[in-house]
Design a protein around this motif. Structure first.
Motif, PDB file in Angstrom:
ATOM      1  N   ASP A  41       7.920  -0.407  14.743  1.00 12.00           N
ATOM      2  CA  ASP A  41       7.875   1.002  15.123  1.00 12.00           C
ATOM      3  C   ASP A  41       9.273   1.622  15.173  1.00 12.00           C
ATOM      4  OD1 ASP A  41       6.131  -0.913  16.601  1.00 12.00           O
ATOM      5  OD2 ASP A  41       4.967   0.888  17.036  1.00 12.00           O
ATOM      6  N   ALA A  42      10.280   0.790  15.473  1.00 11.60           N
ATOM      7  CA  ALA A  42      11.639   1.299  15.661  1.00 11.60           C
ATOM      8  C   ALA A  42      12.408   1.441  14.351  1.00 11.60           C
ATOM      9  CB  ALA A  42      12.403   0.370  16.609  1.00 11.60           C
ATOM     10  N   LEU A  58       9.356 -10.014  12.087  1.00 10.89           N
ATOM     11  CA  LEU A  58       9.038 -11.396  11.744  1.00 10.89           C
ATOM     12  C   LEU A  58       7.553 -11.677  11.893  1.00 10.89           C
ATOM     13  CD1 LEU A  58       9.918 -14.256  10.964  1.00 10.89           C
ATOM     14  CD2 LEU A  58      10.439 -14.684  13.379  1.00 10.89           C
ATOM     15  N   GLU A  59       6.948 -11.172  12.960  1.00  7.01           N
ATOM     16  CA  GLU A  59       5.518 -11.404  13.184  1.00  7.01           C
ATOM     17  C   GLU A  59       4.688 -10.749  12.080  1.00  7.01           C
ATOM     18  OE1 GLU A  59       5.455 -11.726  18.077  1.00  7.01           O
ATOM     19  OE2 GLU A  59       5.485  -9.763  17.092  1.00  7.01           O
ATOM     20  N   ASN A  60       5.064  -9.555  11.648  1.00  9.73           N
ATOM     21  CA  ASN A  60       4.348  -8.897  10.552  1.00  9.73           C
ATOM     22  C   ASN A  60       4.456  -9.700   9.267  1.00  9.73           C
ATOM     23  OD1 ASN A  60       3.102  -5.954  10.635  1.00  9.73           O
ATOM     24  ND2 ASN A  60       4.662  -6.045  12.244  1.00  9.73           N
ATOM     25  N   ILE A  61       5.654 -10.193   8.978  1.00  9.73           N
ATOM     26  CA  ILE A  61       5.854 -10.945   7.737  1.00  9.73           C
ATOM     27  C   ILE A  61       5.077 -12.256   7.765  1.00  9.73           C
ATOM     28  CG2 ILE A  61       7.574 -12.066   6.259  1.00  9.73           C
ATOM     29  CD1 ILE A  61       9.616 -10.028   7.312  1.00  9.73           C
ATOM     30  N   LYS A  62       5.070 -12.929   8.906  1.00  5.28           N
ATOM     31  CA  LYS A  62       4.353 -14.203   9.016  1.00  5.28           C
ATOM     32  C   LYS A  62       2.867 -14.053   8.734  1.00  5.28           C
ATOM     33  CE  LYS A  62       5.172 -16.708  12.636  1.00  5.28           C
ATOM     34  NZ  LYS A  62       5.452 -17.022  14.066  1.00  5.28           N
ATOM     35  N   LEU A  63       2.304 -12.888   9.047  1.00  2.49           N
ATOM     36  CA  LEU A  63       0.884 -12.680   8.788  1.00  2.49           C
ATOM     37  C   LEU A  63       0.559 -12.830   7.305  1.00  2.49           C
ATOM     38  CD1 LEU A  63       0.127  -9.658  11.156  1.00  2.49           C
ATOM     39  CD2 LEU A  63      -0.699 -12.010  11.390  1.00  2.49           C
ATOM     40  N   GLY A  64       1.534 -12.502   6.455  1.00  2.01           N
ATOM     41  CA  GLY A  64       1.303 -12.642   5.022  1.00  2.01           C
ATOM     42  C   GLY A  64       1.134 -14.074   4.573  1.00  2.01           C
ATOM     43  N   GLY A  65       1.696 -15.015   5.317  1.00  2.00           N
ATOM     44  CA  GLY A  65       1.636 -16.415   4.912  1.00  2.00           C
ATOM     45  C   GLY A  65       0.573 -17.242   5.594  1.00  2.00           C
ATOM     46  N   HIS A  66      -0.186 -16.639   6.502  1.00  2.00           N
ATOM     47  CA  HIS A  66      -1.134 -17.443   7.274  1.00  2.00           C
ATOM     48  C   HIS A  66      -2.291 -17.973   6.443  1.00  2.00           C
ATOM     49  CE1 HIS A  66       0.020 -17.815  11.497  1.00  2.00           C
ATOM     50  NE2 HIS A  66       0.650 -16.660  11.354  1.00  2.00           N
ATOM     51  N   PHE A  89       0.825  -1.204   0.000  1.00  2.00           N
ATOM     52  CA  PHE A  89       0.000   0.000   0.000  1.00  2.00           C
ATOM     53  C   PHE A  89       0.864   1.261   0.000  1.00  2.00           C
ATOM     54  CE2 PHE A  89      -2.664  -3.337   1.574  1.00  2.00           C
ATOM     55  CZ  PHE A  89      -3.915  -3.070   1.042  1.00  2.00           C
ATOM     56  N   GLN A  90       0.280   2.331  -0.542  1.00  2.00           N
ATOM     57  CA  GLN A  90       0.981   3.612  -0.582  1.00  2.00           C
ATOM     58  C   GLN A  90       1.312   4.074   0.833  1.00  2.00           C
ATOM     59  OE1 GLN A  90      -1.154   6.654  -2.685  1.00  2.00           O
ATOM     60  NE2 GLN A  90       0.279   8.262  -2.133  1.00  2.00           N
ATOM     61  N   ASN A  91       0.336   4.001   1.728  1.00  2.00           N
ATOM     62  CA  ASN A  91       0.550   4.309   3.131  1.00  2.00           C
ATOM     63  C   ASN A  91       0.827   3.005   3.865  1.00  2.00           C
ATOM     64  OD1 ASN A  91      -0.064   7.125   2.808  1.00  2.00           O
ATOM     65  ND2 ASN A  91      -2.230   6.571   2.710  1.00  2.00           N
ATOM     66  N   ILE A  92       1.961   2.924   4.522  1.00  2.00           N
ATOM     67  CA  ILE A  92       2.402   1.683   5.156  1.00  2.00           C
ATOM     68  C   ILE A  92       1.313   1.123   6.057  1.00  2.00           C
ATOM     69  CG2 ILE A  92       4.089   0.658   6.720  1.00  2.00           C
ATOM     70  CD1 ILE A  92       6.095   2.748   5.692  1.00  2.00           C
ATOM     71  N   ALA A  93       1.004  -0.160   5.894  1.00  2.00           N
ATOM     72  CA  ALA A  93      -0.089  -0.804   6.626  1.00  2.00           C
ATOM     73  C   ALA A  93       0.442  -1.961   7.474  1.00  2.00           C
ATOM     74  CB  ALA A  93      -1.157  -1.301   5.659  1.00  2.00           C
ATOM     75  N   LEU A  94       1.478  -1.683   8.275  1.00  2.00           N
ATOM     76  CA  LEU A  94       2.037  -2.702   9.162  1.00  2.00           C
ATOM     77  C   LEU A  94       1.361  -2.644  10.532  1.00  2.00           C
ATOM     78  CD1 LEU A  94       5.827  -2.206   8.334  1.00  2.00           C
ATOM     79  CD2 LEU A  94       4.339  -4.035   7.511  1.00  2.00           C
ATOM     80  N   PHE A  95       1.503  -3.733  11.296  1.00  2.00           N
ATOM     81  CA  PHE A  95       0.970  -3.791  12.652  1.00  2.00           C
ATOM     82  C   PHE A  95       2.085  -3.359  13.608  1.00  2.00           C
ATOM     83  CE2 PHE A  95      -1.740  -6.591  10.219  1.00  2.00           C
ATOM     84  CZ  PHE A  95      -3.005  -6.282  10.700  1.00  2.00           C
ATOM     85  N   HIS A  96       1.952  -2.169  14.142  1.00  2.00           N
ATOM     86  CA  HIS A  96       3.064  -1.563  14.872  1.00  2.00           C
ATOM     87  C   HIS A  96       3.284  -2.149  16.261  1.00  2.00           C
ATOM     88  CE1 HIS A  96       4.293   1.575  12.041  1.00  2.00           C
ATOM     89  NE2 HIS A  96       3.036   1.506  11.624  1.00  2.00           N
TER      90      HIS A  96
END
Length: 278
Positions: free
Chosen positions: A166-167, A111-119, A99-106
């Motif tokens: 966030d960091a 690793l946890e954010n990336i794993k969500l893509g494969g669930h 997405f144009q505006n970052i849509a990560l879970f802060h």
């Protein structure tokens, strides 16, 4: 990358799919956001959609992704008509998006954010996952191992995988969002302004990763981007929108010289416009 998935397949074995938009009309009340838009992204190629602000680029992406339903026309993924397929169904068919505006879970780590893509690839049911049954645990471990080999190493983010998102700098957050999309095992990857807000070094890194995804994995890439230098460098095909219509389509060299593109996209004198696109 030459790493293999748990099933023994290299990413390039999955291959990209063609993506076609055919005579798509999109309306919001009395406003025609898209006017009979048609174009194709070739399998395993990088296609860019460009145009001035308000041209309809985001509307096209949201229609392809399933967030908007067109008034008429259709969207094809390979030979499958996905016009009426819900968003989650398109992910299962191999369509992934950033997405144009970052849509990560802060509140989560890289690793946890990336794993969500494969669930969505996991076969364990909800109850098994909640009880953390042995089958669910094995799937979770296999997913993590695949992501660490195939995605994290590929995007050179092993050193930050346990850090909270966030960091991270803005550029690294954009790379993590790309990693999450790649964890979905996409066959078509939609990138919405992948280098927006990045400095030159970050832009060059992202362009290299996009090329590697296309060349090494065979994934079809469709991107919207304002950085014309990057678009012209990495794209094999460029589609130009203006006021919801396709006004030009062709190779970067063809589009660069197109008089209507020079007038409509840049709103400048021809000589100045050609310099800006080049």
């Amino acid at each position: 990358m030459t790493s293999e998935s748990p099933e023994g397949q290299r990413p390039s074995d999955w291959g990209g799919l063609s993506l076609s938009v055919e005579q798509v009309e999109l309306r919001f009340g009395g406003i025609r956001a898209l006017r009979g838009v048609s174009f194709a992204a070739g399998a395993g190629e990088i296609t860019a959609v460009i145009g001035p602000n308000g041209a309809g680029k985001t509307s096209v992406f949201n229609t392809i992704s399933g967030f908007y339903r067109p008034a008429s026309g259709r969207v094809l993924l390979g030979s499958d008509d996905i016009t009426d397929t819900p968003v989650y169904g398109r992910a299962g068919l191999g369509l992934a998006r950033t997405f144009q505006n970052i849509a990560l879970f802060h509140g989560l780590s890289v690793l946890e954010n990336i794993k969500l893509g494969g669930h969505h690839l996991m076969r364990s049911g909800l109850m098994s996952s909640l009880l953390y049954a042995r089958s669910a645990q094995q799937e979770e471990l296999a997913l993590r191992a695949e992501i660490e080999r195939r995605v994290i190493d590929f995007l050179e983010i092993d050193h930050i995988r346990h850090k909270p998102v966030d960091a991270l700098s803005y550029g690294l957050q954009k790379r993590v969002e790309l990693a999450r999309a790649l964890a979905m095992r996409p066959r078509v990857l939609l990138l919405d302004e992948p280098v927006a807000g990045m400095n030159r070094e970050e832009t060059e890194d992202m362009a290299r990763f996009i090329l590697d995804v296309q060349e090494d994995w065979g994934v079809t890439v469709l991107l919207v981007e304002h950085d014309m230098g990057m678009v012209m460098d990495i794209s094999s095909h460029v589609v130009v929108l203006n006021f919801g219509e396709v006004i030009a389509s062709g190779s970067p060299a063809e589009v660069r010289r197109h008089p209507e593109v020079i007038r409509a996209y840049l709103g400048a004198e021809a000589e100045e416009a050609e310099e800006a696109i080049a």
